[in-house]
Design an enzyme around this catalytic site. Structure first.
Site, PDB file in Angstrom:
ATOM      1  N   LYS A   1      35.273  -7.259  57.830  1.00 31.77           N
ATOM      2  CA  LYS A   1      35.636  -7.318  56.422  1.00 31.77           C
ATOM      3  C   LYS A   1      36.992  -7.997  56.239  1.00 31.77           C
ATOM      4  O   LYS A   1      37.799  -8.042  57.172  1.00 31.77           O
ATOM      5  CB  LYS A   1      35.729  -5.897  55.849  1.00 31.77           C
ATOM      6  CG  LYS A   1      34.426  -5.125  55.782  1.00 31.77           C
ATOM      7  CD  LYS A   1      34.688  -3.730  55.257  1.00 31.77           C
ATOM      8  CE  LYS A   1      33.409  -2.919  55.159  1.00 31.77           C
ATOM      9  NZ  LYS A   1      32.509  -3.435  54.106  1.00 31.77           N
TER      10      LYS A   1
ATOM     11  N   ARG B   1      22.441   0.743  55.948  1.00 29.01           N
ATOM     12  CA  ARG B   1      20.980   0.814  55.866  1.00 29.01           C
ATOM     13  C   ARG B   1      20.346   1.033  57.235  1.00 29.01           C
ATOM     14  O   ARG B   1      19.228   1.554  57.323  1.00 29.01           O
ATOM     15  CB  ARG B   1      20.442  -0.455  55.200  1.00 29.01           C
ATOM     16  CG  ARG B   1      20.650  -1.733  55.995  1.00 29.01           C
ATOM     17  CD  ARG B   1      20.576  -2.982  55.130  1.00 29.01           C
ATOM     18  NE  ARG B   1      21.746  -3.092  54.258  1.00 29.01           N
ATOM     19  CZ  ARG B   1      21.932  -4.098  53.403  1.00 29.01           C
ATOM     20  NH1 ARG B   1      21.024  -5.063  53.297  1.00 29.01           N
ATOM     21  NH2 ARG B   1      23.007  -4.143  52.657  1.00 29.01           N
TER      22      ARG B   1
END
Length: 538
Positions: free
Chosen positions: A320, A394
């Site tokens: 990130k 996920r």
């Protein structure tokens, strides 16, 4: 994974530690882990009441208790309220100091505007129109929080007492407790906590019981906030598991079983997606499984709550940006929220069976970390290509959802700070909700509005090509940045692991933070209410 810069419209909060005395029985733990965390809650609210919150309706009419004090003081409350031009609107407050208060009343009285919900405010094109009582509950929470802040600012200490606002004891209690929350345990001189209590003259058993339920639910949300606010060097997967066990151990609640699973168990379960995410970190993963059996009827299937538990999300190899990466300590808010939910339900003694599953790990880059292009085997046998290691939530949820399908669920709900895209779609006001059927959506939407945590239904289907592409050599790909609709694609990915079960996915990334950038733990109240409503239907 998610990128930071989240916010929420809810009221500011300041911390409290108040808990109700409950009758506690035996409880079973299945764990080999040490649990040294010292979790304490204050149980004594007998300290001096230094402030009292009472209300003013939108027609400028005082609540009965406010009228009583006004009469006892020769009209002082009304006179001072009129001087400031108070209208009884939401957000209005006035603290009146009484040098010689009437017998049994404190020196500080906070008048708070209660407002009234305008009909236009109740219209929601999202397939649901909230009732007036549900919007009143929202106003009661905000008014209670406003009153607490006003009295604290006026020097109240010890205990602040509350009148019942809008005739809603539960919402008043929730607003009082949440309004008193502040995460300042790492300050050199943290503020002394201020307790909240129901005004002593209110003794009706039904009212007191309902107030107590609101306190239990809000205290549980404060626990989830603490978990999410703690820095990741403290709130590791192991520490999360230890604290969860310790909290339940000290509460000694009946009908609860905790199982804390380790890496070896996850490997035995063939949770390849979960294990893949854990590879980059030196912190060992944990998978916390909690069963609450509040209904002795063996035919009652459990509601299963699954929470994303990334205790720090760097993004992995797909790292990130540095800006606001520190907020990714809270990428386990979903796990904290479902833990808090089952704790609240167990304390209430709700007649429902609930299981919570929380896969816990860090997502870090290293020489051992999984890489873009890797292919892993999911627990249900599907193969998944890793296109982006920052789409890790996920992955761990998928294996947990697969495990949930084998526990005979009535309904499966997952909660996750899953995508930054949901904030782009809905901002910081609504939780993104994906439901497999309209009945389930209506159930959750009603609970969400009752709890003051509004949700918006998002589309589940139509994204097959984004996840099952010809470009991947595997069955699925975990991300497809070229397709847009990031939240919907993530939800559709998760749908591949729940079989034909009733399933609700909640993306809380947009509502994860409060205005002061501390973590909100939004979804605890609505999940508790959803389960209570479901229990009432049985």
């Amino acid at each position: 994974g998610i990128n930071a810069e989240y916010g929420i419209y809810f009221f500011h909060i300041i911390f409290l530690n108040i808990i109700l005395a409950t009758t506690l029985d035996s409880f079973e733990i299945n764990s080999d882990l040490n649990t040294s965390f010292d979790f304490e809650m204050a149980t004594d609210v007998a300290t001096t009441v230094s402030g009292l919150v009472v209300g003013v309706a939108a027609n400028n009419e005082f609540t009965p208790l406010a009228k009583k004090i006004d009469e006892l003081t020769g009209g002082k409350l009304r006179a001072e309220w009129d001087i400031i031009g108070g209208k009884g609107k939401a957000g209005e407050s006035l603290v009146i100091l009484l040098p010689s208060p009437p017998s049994n009343f404190p020196q500080r009285i906070a008048l708070v505007g209660l407002d009234s919900p305008a009909p236009a405010d109740r219209k929601d094109s999202n397939m649901f129109e909230a009732s007036e009582s549900q919007f009143i509950s929202h106003l009661a929470r905000n008014a209670a929080s406003t009153g607490f802040r006003a009295l604290k600012g006026a020097g109240a200490k010890g205990t602040i007492a509350f009148d019942i606002l809008f005739n809603d004891p539960k919402a008043t209690a929730e607003g009082a407790v949440l309004g008193s929350y502040k995460f300042d345990q790492f300050k050199s001189n943290p503020a002394k906590p201020i307790n909240v209590s129901l005004w002593s003259e209110i003794t009706d058993k039904s009212t007191v019981d309902t107030w107590n339920q609101g306190v239990i639910i809000a205290e549980a949300q404060c626990i989830a906030r603490d978990f999410a606010n703690l820095p990741s060097n403290i709130m590791t997967p192991t520490e999360f598991a230890n604290r969860a066990v310790d909290i339940f151990t000290k509460a000694n609640l009946p009908n609860v079983e905790i199982k804390v699973h380790d890496r070896a168990w996850a490997e035995q379960q063939k949770m390849g997606m979960f294990i893949g995410v854990t590879k980059g970190s030196v912190e060992e993963p944990r998978f916390v499984e909690i069963h609450y059996k509040g209904n002795s009827d063996a035919s009652i299937k459990p509601v299963i709550l699954v929470g994303k538990g990334i205790t720090f999300d760097s993004g992995g190899i797909s790292i990130k940006p540095a800006a606001s990466m520190g907020d990714m300590k809270a990428d386990m808010t979903g796990a904290a929220s479902v833990f808090a939910t089952i704790y609240a339900l167990a304390r209430i003694g709700a007649p429902i069976n609930v299981i919570t599953l929380t896969p816990l790990c860090e997502n870090m880059p290293s020489g051992n970390a999984q890489k873009p292009g890797d292919i892993v085997y999911a627990r249900n046998g599907l193969t998944v290509e890793i296109d982006n290691t920052d789409a890790e939530g996920r992955l761990i949820l998928g294996d947990a959802l697969s495990y949930a399908t084998e526990l005979n669920p009535d309904t499966i709900v997952d909660v996750a700070t899953l995508t930054g895209a949901i904030r782009i779609a809905l901002g910081s006001k609504y939780t993104g909700a994906f439901a497999t059927d309209t009945e389930l959506w209506n159930e959750y939407c009603r609970a969400a509005y009752e709890s003051g945590e509004p949700a918006w239904r998002m589309p589940f289907h139509g994204y097959t090509d984004a996840v099952k592409t010809r470009a991947t050599p595997a069955d699925l790909v975990n991300a497809n940045s070229a397709s847009g609709a990031g939240s919907c694609i993530a939800a559709w990915f998760l749908l591949q692991f729940v079989g034909n079960n009733r399933y609700l996915h909640l993306d809380i990334a947009g509502v994860m933070q409060l205005e002061d950038r501390s973590m909100s733990a939004t979804s605890v109240r609505s999940l508790v209410q959803f389960c209570l409503n479901r229990a009432a239907k049985k």
